[in-house]
Design a protein around this motif. Structure first.
Motif, mmCIF file in Angstrom:
data_model
loop_
_atom_site.group_PDB
_atom_site.id
_atom_site.type_symbol
_atom_site.label_atom_id
_atom_site.label_comp_id
_atom_site.label_asym_id
_atom_site.label_seq_id
_atom_site.Cartn_x
_atom_site.Cartn_y
_atom_site.Cartn_z
ATOM 1 N N MET A 1 -26.005 1.427 -5.185
ATOM 2 C CA MET A 1 -25.190 2.483 -4.631
ATOM 3 C C MET A 1 -24.842 3.478 -5.722
ATOM 4 N N THR A 2 -24.973 4.742 -5.439
ATOM 5 C CA THR A 2 -24.701 5.806 -6.387
ATOM 6 C C THR A 2 -23.241 6.210 -6.320
ATOM 7 N N ALA A 3 -22.652 6.410 -7.479
ATOM 8 C CA ALA A 3 -21.271 6.875 -7.518
ATOM 9 C C ALA A 3 -21.221 8.322 -7.041
ATOM 10 N N LEU A 4 -20.268 8.643 -6.222
ATOM 11 C CA LEU A 4 -20.143 9.978 -5.639
ATOM 12 C C LEU A 4 -18.828 10.620 -6.024
ATOM 13 N N PHE A 5 -18.393 10.451 -7.234
ATOM 14 C CA PHE A 5 -17.055 10.863 -7.622
ATOM 15 C C PHE A 5 -16.573 12.058 -6.814
ATOM 16 N N ALA A 6 -15.359 11.963 -6.386
ATOM 17 C CA ALA A 6 -14.747 12.974 -5.521
ATOM 18 C C ALA A 6 -14.731 14.337 -6.200
ATOM 19 N N THR A 7 -14.938 15.374 -5.405
ATOM 20 C CA THR A 7 -14.860 16.745 -5.905
ATOM 21 C C THR A 7 -13.403 17.168 -5.985
ATOM 22 N N ARG A 8 -13.173 18.276 -6.645
ATOM 23 C CA ARG A 8 -11.809 18.813 -6.738
ATOM 24 C C ARG A 8 -11.235 19.031 -5.334
ATOM 25 N N ARG A 9 -12.055 19.551 -4.442
ATOM 26 C CA ARG A 9 -11.616 19.791 -3.063
ATOM 27 C C ARG A 9 -11.251 18.477 -2.371
ATOM 28 N N ASP A 10 -12.074 17.438 -2.582
ATOM 29 C CA ASP A 10 -11.770 16.113 -2.019
ATOM 30 C C ASP A 10 -10.433 15.605 -2.540
ATOM 31 N N LEU A 11 -10.233 15.759 -3.842
ATOM 32 C CA LEU A 11 -9.003 15.264 -4.459
ATOM 33 C C LEU A 11 -7.788 16.036 -3.949
ATOM 34 N N ASP A 12 -7.956 17.346 -3.764
ATOM 35 C CA ASP A 12 -6.862 18.135 -3.177
ATOM 36 C C ASP A 12 -6.531 17.610 -1.784
ATOM 37 N N GLY A 13 -7.563 17.292 -1.003
ATOM 38 C CA GLY A 13 -7.360 16.752 0.340
ATOM 39 C C GLY A 13 -6.640 15.421 0.312
ATOM 40 N N TRP A 14 -7.065 14.546 -0.609
ATOM 41 C CA TRP A 14 -6.395 13.250 -0.744
ATOM 42 C C TRP A 14 -4.928 13.450 -1.106
ATOM 43 N N ALA A 15 -4.665 14.306 -2.097
ATOM 44 C CA ALA A 15 -3.285 14.528 -2.539
ATOM 45 C C ALA A 15 -2.438 15.064 -1.386
ATOM 46 N N ASP A 16 -2.979 16.029 -0.645
ATOM 47 C CA ASP A 16 -2.243 16.586 0.497
ATOM 48 C C ASP A 16 -1.967 15.508 1.547
ATOM 49 N N ALA A 17 -2.986 14.723 1.872
ATOM 50 C CA ALA A 17 -2.840 13.682 2.894
ATOM 51 C C ALA A 17 -1.813 12.631 2.479
ATOM 52 N N LEU A 18 -1.714 12.390 1.194
ATOM 53 C CA LEU A 18 -0.787 11.384 0.681
ATOM 54 C C LEU A 18 0.607 11.953 0.434
ATOM 55 N N GLY A 19 0.752 13.267 0.589
ATOM 56 C CA GLY A 19 2.042 13.902 0.328
ATOM 57 C C GLY A 19 2.396 13.875 -1.139
ATOM 58 N N ALA A 20 1.388 13.864 -1.996
ATOM 59 C CA ALA A 20 1.599 13.765 -3.438
ATOM 60 C C ALA A 20 1.706 15.158 -4.055
ATOM 61 N N ARG A 21 2.611 15.287 -5.006
ATOM 62 C CA ARG A 21 2.807 16.570 -5.690
ATOM 63 C C ARG A 21 1.905 16.726 -6.902
ATOM 64 N N ASN A 22 1.356 15.593 -7.384
ATOM 65 C CA ASN A 22 0.477 15.668 -8.548
ATOM 66 C C ASN A 22 -0.493 14.486 -8.533
ATOM 67 N N ASP A 23 -1.403 14.488 -9.484
ATOM 68 C CA ASP A 23 -2.433 13.455 -9.521
ATOM 69 C C ASP A 23 -1.860 12.055 -9.739
ATOM 70 N N ASP A 24 -0.824 11.959 -10.576
ATOM 71 C CA ASP A 24 -0.230 10.642 -10.828
ATOM 72 C C ASP A 24 0.366 10.049 -9.552
ATOM 73 N N GLU A 25 1.052 10.887 -8.775
ATOM 74 C CA GLU A 25 1.614 10.414 -7.509
ATOM 75 C C GLU A 25 0.509 10.023 -6.538
ATOM 76 N N ALA A 26 -0.544 10.832 -6.477
ATOM 77 C CA ALA A 26 -1.669 10.530 -5.584
ATOM 78 C C ALA A 26 -2.322 9.208 -5.978
ATOM 79 N N SER A 27 -2.534 9.023 -7.267
ATOM 80 C CA SER A 27 -3.141 7.764 -7.736
ATOM 81 C C SER A 27 -2.253 6.566 -7.414
#
Length: 90
Positions: A1-27
């Motif tokens: 299986m190939t790693a598909l590391f998330a794009t910046r846009r994907d990460l923005d979507g994850w952060a928004d969906a999680l209600g996170a204000r920054n990457d540390d909160e999202a993680s």
């Protein structure tokens, strides 16, 4: 299986969906979610083992389907976690 590391846009979507204000909160939220998924994965596996000889094929198929979906969710959340770890975002 190939790693598909998330794009910046994907990460923005994850952060928004999680209600996170920054990457540390999202993680942190993703780590909590991963813990719940792994717990659910373990529980479904235990139930599947105990019902492995159940006479009802539909029950066994449903458990296998549930486990497959949880496995996929674990992969997706893991990919998002790796994305946050790899990408430096503001």
């Amino acid at each position: 299986m190939t790693a598909l590391f998330a794009t910046r846009r994907d990460l923005d979507g994850w952060a928004d969906a999680l209600g996170a204000r920054n990457d540390d909160e999202a993680s942190a939220e993703l780590h909590k979610l991963m813990g719940r998924l792994l717990d659910g994965q373990d529980r479904v596996r235990k139930v599947a083992r105990s019902l492995s000889k159940a006479p009802n094929d539909e029950v066994r198929r449903s458990l296998a389907l549930a486990l497959g979906r949880i496995d996929l969710a674990v992969l997706v959340v893991g990919e998002a976690l790796r994305g946050f770890a790899v990408h430096e975002r503001g």
